[in-house]
Design a protein around this motif. Structure first.
Motif, PDB file in Angstrom:
ATOM      1  N   GLU A  30     -45.389 -95.754  65.266  1.00 40.32           N
ATOM      2  CA  GLU A  30     -44.526 -94.604  65.560  1.00 40.32           C
ATOM      3  C   GLU A  30     -44.480 -94.447  67.077  1.00 40.32           C
ATOM      4  OE1 GLU A  30     -42.350 -92.266  64.254  1.00 40.32           O
ATOM      5  OE2 GLU A  30     -42.299 -91.716  66.383  1.00 40.32           O
ATOM      6  N   THR A  55     -37.994 -76.211  56.004  1.00 39.76           N
ATOM      7  CA  THR A  55     -38.268 -75.733  54.647  1.00 39.76           C
ATOM      8  C   THR A  55     -38.823 -76.902  53.833  1.00 39.76           C
ATOM      9  OG1 THR A  55     -36.074 -76.338  53.811  1.00 39.76           O
ATOM     10  CG2 THR A  55     -36.302 -74.142  54.733  1.00 39.76           C
ATOM     11  N   ARG A 425     -31.995 -92.810  66.396  1.00 43.06           N
ATOM     12  CA  ARG A 425     -30.951 -93.012  65.390  1.00 43.06           C
ATOM     13  C   ARG A 425     -29.597 -93.130  66.081  1.00 43.06           C
ATOM     14  NH1 ARG A 425     -33.048 -90.214  60.010  1.00 43.06           N
ATOM     15  NH2 ARG A 425     -30.863 -90.187  59.466  1.00 43.06           N
TER      16      ARG A 425
HETATM   17  C1  LIG Z   1     -31.735 -80.105  62.035  1.00 47.44           C
HETATM   18  C2  LIG Z   1     -32.285 -80.601  60.741  1.00 47.44           C
HETATM   19  C3  LIG Z   1     -32.787 -79.700  59.812  1.00 47.44           C
HETATM   20  C4  LIG Z   1     -33.310 -80.161  58.606  1.00 47.44           C
HETATM   21  N1  LIG Z   1     -33.868 -79.270  57.716  1.00 47.44           N
HETATM   22  C5  LIG Z   1     -34.543 -79.739  56.647  1.00 47.44           C
HETATM   23  C6  LIG Z   1     -35.344 -78.864  55.870  1.00 47.44           C
HETATM   24  O1  LIG Z   1     -35.439 -77.669  56.148  1.00 47.44           O
HETATM   25  N2  LIG Z   1     -36.049 -79.392  54.826  1.00 47.44           N
HETATM   26  C7  LIG Z   1     -36.011 -80.732  54.532  1.00 47.44           C
HETATM   27  O2  LIG Z   1     -36.686 -81.180  53.583  1.00 47.44           O
HETATM   28  N3  LIG Z   1     -35.248 -81.580  55.266  1.00 47.44           N
HETATM   29  C8  LIG Z   1     -34.534 -81.123  56.316  1.00 47.44           C
HETATM   30  N4  LIG Z   1     -33.825 -81.976  57.104  1.00 47.44           N
HETATM   31  C9  LIG Z   1     -33.726 -83.381  56.702  1.00 47.44           C
HETATM   32  C10 LIG Z   1     -35.008 -84.147  56.982  1.00 47.44           C
HETATM   33  O3  LIG Z   1     -35.579 -83.734  58.164  1.00 47.44           O
HETATM   34  C11 LIG Z   1     -34.698 -85.624  57.072  1.00 47.44           C
HETATM   35  O4  LIG Z   1     -33.921 -86.020  55.969  1.00 47.44           O
HETATM   36  C12 LIG Z   1     -35.953 -86.466  57.090  1.00 47.44           C
HETATM   37  O5  LIG Z   1     -36.907 -85.923  57.948  1.00 47.44           O
HETATM   38  C13 LIG Z   1     -35.598 -87.882  57.527  1.00 47.44           C
HETATM   39  O6  LIG Z   1     -36.717 -88.707  57.371  1.00 47.44           O
HETATM   40  P1  LIG Z   1     -36.659 -90.248  57.647  1.00 47.44           P
HETATM   41  O7  LIG Z   1     -37.702 -90.877  56.796  1.00 47.44           O
HETATM   42  O8  LIG Z   1     -35.273 -90.756  57.498  1.00 47.44           O
HETATM   43  O9  LIG Z   1     -37.181 -90.448  59.134  1.00 47.44           O
HETATM   44  P2  LIG Z   1     -36.683 -89.974  60.587  1.00 47.44           P
HETATM   45  O10 LIG Z   1     -36.798 -88.522  60.666  1.00 47.44           O
HETATM   46  O11 LIG Z   1     -35.421 -90.645  60.972  1.00 47.44           O
HETATM   47  O12 LIG Z   1     -37.844 -90.602  61.460  1.00 47.44           O
HETATM   48  C14 LIG Z   1     -37.846 -91.930  61.902  1.00 47.44           C
HETATM   49  C15 LIG Z   1     -39.055 -92.141  62.790  1.00 47.44           C
HETATM   50  O13 LIG Z   1     -39.044 -93.475  63.262  1.00 47.44           O
HETATM   51  C16 LIG Z   1     -39.457 -93.490  64.615  1.00 47.44           C
HETATM   52  N5  LIG Z   1     -38.904 -94.701  65.241  1.00 47.44           N
HETATM   53  C17 LIG Z   1     -37.617 -95.050  65.333  1.00 47.44           C
HETATM   54  N6  LIG Z   1     -37.494 -96.219  66.000  1.00 47.44           N
HETATM   55  C18 LIG Z   1     -38.747 -96.607  66.325  1.00 47.44           C
HETATM   56  C19 LIG Z   1     -39.269 -97.734  67.013  1.00 47.44           C
HETATM   57  N7  LIG Z   1     -38.472 -98.679  67.528  1.00 47.44           N
HETATM   58  N8  LIG Z   1     -40.610 -97.847  67.141  1.00 47.44           N
HETATM   59  C20 LIG Z   1     -41.437 -96.895  66.622  1.00 47.44           C
HETATM   60  N9  LIG Z   1     -40.988 -95.796  65.995  1.00 47.44           N
HETATM   61  C21 LIG Z   1     -39.653 -95.653  65.835  1.00 47.44           C
HETATM   62  C22 LIG Z   1     -38.877 -92.205  65.190  1.00 47.44           C
HETATM   63  O14 LIG Z   1     -39.577 -91.795  66.344  1.00 47.44           O
HETATM   64  C23 LIG Z   1     -39.077 -91.240  64.020  1.00 47.44           C
HETATM   65  O15 LIG Z   1     -40.321 -90.594  64.083  1.00 47.44           O
HETATM   66  C24 LIG Z   1     -33.288 -81.547  58.317  1.00 47.44           C
HETATM   67  C25 LIG Z   1     -32.777 -82.456  59.247  1.00 47.44           C
HETATM   68  C26 LIG Z   1     -32.291 -81.997  60.448  1.00 47.44           C
HETATM   69  C27 LIG Z   1     -31.775 -82.992  61.442  1.00 47.44           C
END
Ligand SMILES: Cc1cc2nc3c(=O)[nH]c(=O)nc-3n(C[C@H](O)[C@H](O)[C@H](O)COP(=O)(O)OP(=O)(O)OC[C@H]3O[C@@H](n4cnc5c(N)ncnc54)[C@H](O)[C@@H]3O)c2cc1C
Length: 493
Positions: A30, A55, A425
């Motif tokens: 990460e 949430t 992203r």
């Molecule tokens: C404003 C907002 C509000 C939201 N509210 C809610 C809510 O209230 N409740 C809920 O359940 N969901 C909510 N969501 C949705 C939820 O946050 C996301 O769907 C979820 O967190 C996405 O997870 P993911 O596994 O796709 O990872 P991501 O969140 O995309 O994380 C990817 C990770 O990979 C890491 N990474 C990327 N490239 C590299 C690299 N080259 N080397 C090392 N690390 C890297 C990044 O740093 C990051 O930590 C919200 C989203 C947003 C944007």
């Protein structure tokens, strides 16, 4: 290594933990110093702020987070969570709708504010559809519309469910709702759209009734506040683990004959398989020329109607706890000219999470990427951020005047550019794949890529966003690539 996981968002971290449980040799990289990505928590000037998500649902018996905890052997009581009810207060025009967990109570609130004689029939159908979907959530797994065999067996296993929900799956939420309510008054329409958008990333004419019903009943699930910030949920699950390497950025990946070489800012690693916590439209950015990037880049066009987000982060001095709810949603009739959205979400930290006299507040809203693509200079960017902040704060003060009078720390503003920089992203596309008609059904992306032994987790693959969605997506992938996981999952569901 058997596996390298790139990215410690919800998807990457849960995939890492489950692979470890299966006895695989696995390491997670990460780039930031905290886990969680969009559901992470960052620190600034002593305060902590949730990046986006605030949430948490999915902990009821047999829902994805409950099953996850059981697989990992972690008691729910160990998690830093507190149940909240009502989970959200929604402000629409001069109305305030408390979103209670209990169906009757939440229905009364809606019916009192937006009376219609067919309301009960409509909301009972919404609840029933959502319940049926949750009941079938594991039965549709493994889901993979690209594999005729898996698709056919999933359809056969669920034929009764699919037949009984044909209308729900093929008719838009708008069409079904209008069949009960006819011409829906403007405020009611805005309320419905704001609730549907929050979980499906779509408005009611873009999504089927089935997905929309899950969004409309989000608050009827047990909702939790995560103490100390959202990232604490993942940090508690992971504990101390030397194979979870924070502040380690993957710079490039090279495909060798039977393995992958992963170059990071802290050294080079090798693995047979990769799990990337990246989106279907940007994962190829990690690879060097040993991999064709065409199909991945094509996804940027195929799935182009994607949201980003804008955010405000600040602290408020509230010694009397005047802000007695955790979450508020403000729905406004005029378009936010800096985001293209019609609502925003306000999350206030628990009084127990007061730091240096301040309670952290995060405001987030959907944001169209194009609104921030034509920035001409640094000054232009700053000016636009100021205007965005003023627009949102003014609306906040109109609906919840208490905020105006509370002493505040300087406001930090997040834009699509901020999200791109922190999460990596593409163009800051966050929030998950919209569950639009044209992106689901047979075009629903799953965690398989066109590169052998490279898989994706996260909110751009089935079933999409949020804690329950991303965790279910990880279950779906592991069921298909790790034979043992099928058996493990079925032990607990
Ligand atoms: C404003 C907002 C509000 C939201 N509210 C809610 C809510 O209230 N409740 C809920 O359940 N969901 C909510 N969501 C949705 C939820 O946050 C996301 O769907 C979820 O967190 C996405 O997870 P993911 O596994 O796709 O990872 P991501 O969140 O995309 O994380 C990817 C990770 O990979 C890491 N990474 C990327 N490239 C590299 C690299 N080259 N080397 C090392 N690390 C890297 C990044 O740093 C990051 O930590 C919200 C989203 C947003 C944007």
């Amino acid at each position: 290594m058997d596996y390298i996981v790139v990215g410690g968002g919800i998807g990457g971290t849960i995939a890492y933990l489950l692979l470890k449980t299966l006895g695989k040799s696995v390491v997670l990289f990460e780039k930031l110093d905290y886990l969680g990505g969009c559901a992470g928590t960052f620190k600034r000037d002593g305060l902590f702020f949730n990046v986006g998500a605030s949430t948490l649902v999915g902990l009821e018996d047999n829902l994805p987070l409950d099953v996850l905890l059981k697989i990992l052997g972690i008691e729910k009581s160990r998690m830093p969570i507190k149940e909240i009810d009502p989970s959200i207060l929604v402000f629409v025009g001069d109305k305030v709708i408390s979103r209670y967990k209990d169906f009757e109570r939440s229905f009364e609130e809606i019916n009192r504010n937006f009376y219609h004689r067919e309301n009960r029939k409509l909301w009972e159908r919404i609840l029933m559809t959502s319940k049926t979907n949750w009941e079938h959530v594991y039965k549709v797994l493994p889901f993979n519309p690209r594999s005729c065999y898996k698709l056919a067996s999933s359809v056969l296993r669920n034929s009764r469910y699919l037949l009984s929900t044909l209308r729900e799956n093929f008719l838009s939420a708008e069409r079904v709702i209008r069949s009960y309510l006819g011409n829906v008054e403007k405020d009611y329409q805005m309320f419905l759209n704001s609730q549907i958008l929050m979980t499906t990333q779509c408005y009611w004419n873009e999504v089927n009734f089935s997905f929309a019903s899950m969004g409309l009943t989000y608050t009827n699930l047990s909702n939790y506040y995560v103490k100390g910030g959202m990232a604490e949920f993942l940090h508690t699950l992971v504990g101390q683990d030397e194979n979870v390497k924070r502040k380690t950025k993957v710079l490039k990946i090279s495909k060798e004959r039977d393995h992958f070489k992963v170059y990071t800012n802290r050294g080079t690693y090798e693995a047979k398989r990769l799990i990337l916590n990246r989106t279907i439209w940007d994962f190829c950015d990690l690879f060097d020329d040993s991999v064709d990037k065409g199909p991945c880049e094509k996804n940027r066009k195929t799935y182009s109607k994607i949201w980003s987000a804008s955010t405000l982060y600040f602290g408020v001095k509230d010694p009397q706890n005047l802000l007695d709810k955790h979450h508020y949603q403000i729905v406004h009739p005029d378009e936010n000219p800096y985001t293209g959205s019609y609502s925003f979400f306000v999350s206030v930290a628990d009084p127990e999470d007061t730091v240096q006299g301040y309670r952290p507040v995060v405001i987030s809203t959907h944001c169209k990427i194009e609104k921030w693509e034509d920035i001409k200079s640094k000054e232009d960017y700053q000016e636009r951020k100021e205007k965005l902040k003023d627009f949102i704060l003014e609306k906040l003060y109109q609906h919840i005047p208490t905020f105006r009078n509370l002493e505040k720390t300087p406001v930090l503003v997040g834009t699509p550019h901020t999200f791109r920089r922190y999460t990596e992203r593409y163009k800051g596309t966050v929030g998950g794949i919209p569950l639009r008609f044209e992106y689901t059904m047979l075009r629903y992306p799953v965690g398989f890529t066109y590169i052998k032994d490279v898989y994706l987790v996260g909110d751009s693959v089935f079933p999409g966003q949020g804690y329950p969605g991303v965790v279910l997506g990880v279950f779906n992938l592991l069921m298909q690539i790790e034979r043992d996981f099928h058996e493990v999952l079925h032990r607990y569901i």
